[in-house]
Design an enzyme around this catalytic site. Structure first.
Site, PDB file in Angstrom:
ATOM      1  N   LYS A  37       0.845  -1.206   0.000  1.00 59.05           N
ATOM      2  CA  LYS A  37       0.000   0.000   0.000  1.00 59.05           C
ATOM      3  C   LYS A  37       0.874   1.247   0.000  1.00 59.05           C
ATOM      4  CE  LYS A  37      -2.368   1.614   3.696  1.00 59.05           C
ATOM      5  NZ  LYS A  37      -2.217   3.065   3.859  1.00 59.05           N
ATOM      6  N   ASP A  64      -3.324   4.233  -2.310  1.00 56.72           N
ATOM      7  CA  ASP A  64      -4.321   4.677  -1.319  1.00 56.72           C
ATOM      8  C   ASP A  64      -4.313   6.200  -1.234  1.00 56.72           C
ATOM      9  OD1 ASP A  64      -6.013   4.783   0.909  1.00 56.72           O
ATOM     10  OD2 ASP A  64      -4.417   4.292   2.325  1.00 56.72           O
ATOM     11  N   LYS A  66      -7.214   8.133  -1.881  1.00 63.12           N
ATOM     12  CA  LYS A  66      -8.544   8.581  -1.431  1.00 63.12           C
ATOM     13  C   LYS A  66      -8.991   9.878  -2.099  1.00 63.12           C
ATOM     14  CE  LYS A  66      -8.067   6.595   3.236  1.00 63.12           C
ATOM     15  NZ  LYS A  66      -6.597   6.402   3.409  1.00 63.12           N
ATOM     16  N   TYR A  67      -9.165   9.827  -3.426  1.00 64.24           N
ATOM     17  CA  TYR A  67      -9.571  11.039  -4.148  1.00 64.24           C
ATOM     18  C   TYR A  67     -10.971  11.513  -3.737  1.00 64.24           C
ATOM     19  CZ  TYR A  67      -5.843   9.569  -7.377  1.00 64.24           C
ATOM     20  OH  TYR A  67      -4.659   9.189  -7.935  1.00 64.24           O
ATOM     21  N   ASP A  69     -13.035  15.003  -5.230  1.00 59.59           N
ATOM     22  CA  ASP A  69     -12.948  16.283  -5.951  1.00 59.59           C
ATOM     23  C   ASP A  69     -14.101  16.318  -6.951  1.00 59.59           C
ATOM     24  OD1 ASP A  69     -11.867  18.646  -7.242  1.00 59.59           O
ATOM     25  OD2 ASP A  69      -9.896  18.047  -6.491  1.00 59.59           O
ATOM     26  N   ILE A  70     -14.095  17.273  -7.861  1.00 55.81           N
ATOM     27  CA  ILE A  70     -15.169  17.281  -8.862  1.00 55.81           C
ATOM     28  C   ILE A  70     -15.017  16.039  -9.755  1.00 55.81           C
ATOM     29  CG2 ILE A  70     -15.501  19.793  -8.838  1.00 55.81           C
ATOM     30  CD1 ILE A  70     -13.888  19.900 -11.471  1.00 55.81           C
ATOM     31  N   ASN A  72     -14.835  15.280 -12.922  1.00 54.10           N
ATOM     32  CA  ASN A  72     -13.855  15.252 -14.006  1.00 54.10           C
ATOM     33  C   ASN A  72     -12.427  15.082 -13.469  1.00 54.10           C
ATOM     34  OD1 ASN A  72     -13.098  15.686 -16.810  1.00 54.10           O
ATOM     35  ND2 ASN A  72     -12.260  17.635 -16.079  1.00 54.10           N
ATOM     36  N   THR A 126     -12.460   5.599   9.741  1.00 50.70           N
ATOM     37  CA  THR A 126     -12.640   5.030  11.086  1.00 50.70           C
ATOM     38  C   THR A 126     -12.244   6.026  12.178  1.00 50.70           C
ATOM     39  OG1 THR A 126     -10.527   3.949  10.787  1.00 50.70           O
ATOM     40  CG2 THR A 126     -12.480   2.584  10.490  1.00 50.70           C
ATOM     41  N   ARG A 187      -4.963  -7.302  13.602  1.00 51.39           N
ATOM     42  CA  ARG A 187      -3.812  -7.623  14.447  1.00 51.39           C
ATOM     43  C   ARG A 187      -3.695  -9.131  14.641  1.00 51.39           C
ATOM     44  NH1 ARG A 187      -2.177  -3.778  12.999  1.00 51.39           N
ATOM     45  NH2 ARG A 187      -1.369  -1.951  14.051  1.00 51.39           N
ATOM     46  N   ARG A 217       2.452  -2.331  10.955  1.00 53.29           N
ATOM     47  CA  ARG A 217       3.415  -2.546  12.041  1.00 53.29           C
ATOM     48  C   ARG A 217       3.621  -3.987  12.504  1.00 53.29           C
ATOM     49  NH1 ARG A 217       0.839   2.345  15.217  1.00 53.29           N
ATOM     50  NH2 ARG A 217      -0.881   1.515  13.958  1.00 53.29           N
TER      51      ARG A 217
HETATM   52  O1  C5P Z   1       0.535  -0.483  11.262  1.00 55.66           O
HETATM   53  P1  C5P Z   1      -0.918  -0.789  10.978  1.00 55.66           P
HETATM   54  O2  C5P Z   1      -1.170  -2.260  10.698  1.00 55.66           O
HETATM   55  O3  C5P Z   1      -1.838  -0.220  12.017  1.00 55.66           O
HETATM   56  O4  C5P Z   1      -1.187  -0.021   9.601  1.00 55.66           O
HETATM   57  C1  C5P Z   1      -2.449  -0.004   9.024  1.00 55.66           C
HETATM   58  C2  C5P Z   1      -2.427   0.847   7.793  1.00 55.66           C
HETATM   59  O5  C5P Z   1      -3.774   1.047   7.395  1.00 55.66           O
HETATM   60  C3  C5P Z   1      -1.828   2.243   7.987  1.00 55.66           C
HETATM   61  O6  C5P Z   1      -1.249   2.635   6.738  1.00 55.66           O
HETATM   62  C4  C5P Z   1      -3.026   3.091   8.324  1.00 55.66           C
HETATM   63  O7  C5P Z   1      -2.876   4.425   7.960  1.00 55.66           O
HETATM   64  C5  C5P Z   1      -4.103   2.435   7.465  1.00 55.66           C
HETATM   65  N1  C5P Z   1      -5.469   2.634   7.941  1.00 55.66           N
HETATM   66  C6  C5P Z   1      -5.888   2.291   9.204  1.00 55.66           C
HETATM   67  N2  C5P Z   1      -7.182   2.494   9.595  1.00 55.66           N
HETATM   68  C7  C5P Z   1      -8.025   3.013   8.740  1.00 55.66           C
HETATM   69  C8  C5P Z   1      -7.637   3.357   7.448  1.00 55.66           C
HETATM   70  C9  C5P Z   1      -6.330   3.159   7.080  1.00 55.66           C
HETATM   71  O8  C5P Z   1      -5.121   1.788   9.993  1.00 55.66           O
HETATM   72  N3  C5P Z   1      -9.273   3.152   9.101  1.00 55.66           N
END
Ligand code: C5P
Length: 241
Positions: A37, A64, A66-67, A69-70, A72, A126, A187, A217
């Site tokens: 990503k 990633d 996340k656009y 905008d208008i 076009n 989120t 996780r 992570r």
């Molecule tokens: O390190 P970790 O596993 O938490 O990374 C999750 C990735 O997903 C990061 O790039 C974080 O910005 C992204 N992300 C997130 N929660 C969201 C949207 C994106 O953790 N709701």
């Protein structure tokens, strides 16, 4: 599910700063994860070279950005993303049906189904709470908004959404089996939660219906990242038994 299928579900979040870091991670993890990503921070600092650095090692990319905008502008940006050869790209569903539909049409017009990226919509971030929505004049619950925007994304021709693990079931129910669901906040059982609060294990997320898991992570900070990625793939396989 085979281990290869499980590996393909893992999207490694390249939360790094330079091309050397990308090189290192792409070399180590290509084949062990399904995709990398590239987000706003990395793309703003390195540009398309970030995508090319992953592709040089044979890796696939989720752009990633996340656009929102208008119509076009979003359609043109999406076509540029597709020209970079990425596999996934996204926009904000809050931009509305016309914005999403225009982007979908533009990409479908220029690329064959096999060549084009899958287009994803972000529903409600989120990090947003009911209070965040109220401040901008939205009086609905987060869950109602997520389902409403996922349905709008689907009817606008989008291929799927990015969603919290806790929203997977609702979206699957509302949008059917073929709509892609990509979820962060995952996780593995061996890792710490870090700052993620609403989490699921990889096995739980996949059995709830997630197609891809964005994981940073737990792999990046592991003593042995390749082994951590492999443990996650194994957890997915075991959970799917
Ligand atoms: O390190 P970790 O596993 O938490 O990374 C999750 C990735 O997903 C990061 O790039 C974080 O910005 C992204 N992300 C997130 N929660 C969201 C949207 C994106 O953790 N709701």
């Amino acid at each position: 599910m085979t281990i290869e299928e499980a590996r393909k579900k893992i999207i490694f979040a390249l939360d790094v700063h330079g091309l050397d870091d990308i090189d290192r991670w792409a070399e180590a993890l290509t084949g062990k994860v399904g995709m990398f990503k590239v987000g706003k921070e990395l793309f703003t600092s390195c540009g398309p070279a970030a995508v090319k650095a992953v592709q040089k090692h044979g890796g696939q990319v989720f752009l990633d950005l996340k656009y929102h905008d208008i119509p076009n502008t979003v359609a043109n940006a999406m076509c540029e993303a597709a020209r970079l050869g990425v596999q996934l790209a996204n926009l904000h569903a809050l931009g509305g049906a016309e914005m999403m539909g225009t982007a979908v049409s533009a990409v479908h017009k220029e690329f064959s189904d096999a060549e084009r990226p899958r287009l994803l919509a972000v529903t409600i971030l989120t990090s947003s709470t009911v209070e965040t929505l109220r401040q901008i004049g939205i009086e609905h619950s987060i869950q109602d908004m997520v389902v409403r925007l996922a349905r709008l994304a689907k009817s606008s021709g989008m291929d799927g959404v990015v969603a919290s693990p806790l929203e997977i079931g609702l979206i699957r129910e509302a949008c059917g089996p073929d709509f892609l669901i990509v979820t962060p906040g995952v996780r593995p059982s061996f890792a710490s939660a870090d700052d993620q609060k609403r989490i699921m294990t990889p096995a739980e997320a996949v059995s709830s219906g997630a197609d891809y898991l964005v994981i940073g992570r737990p792999i990046a900070k592991a003593a042995d990242p390749v082994q951590a990625a492999e443990c996650i793939a194994n957890e997915i396989v075991e959970g799917a038994l």
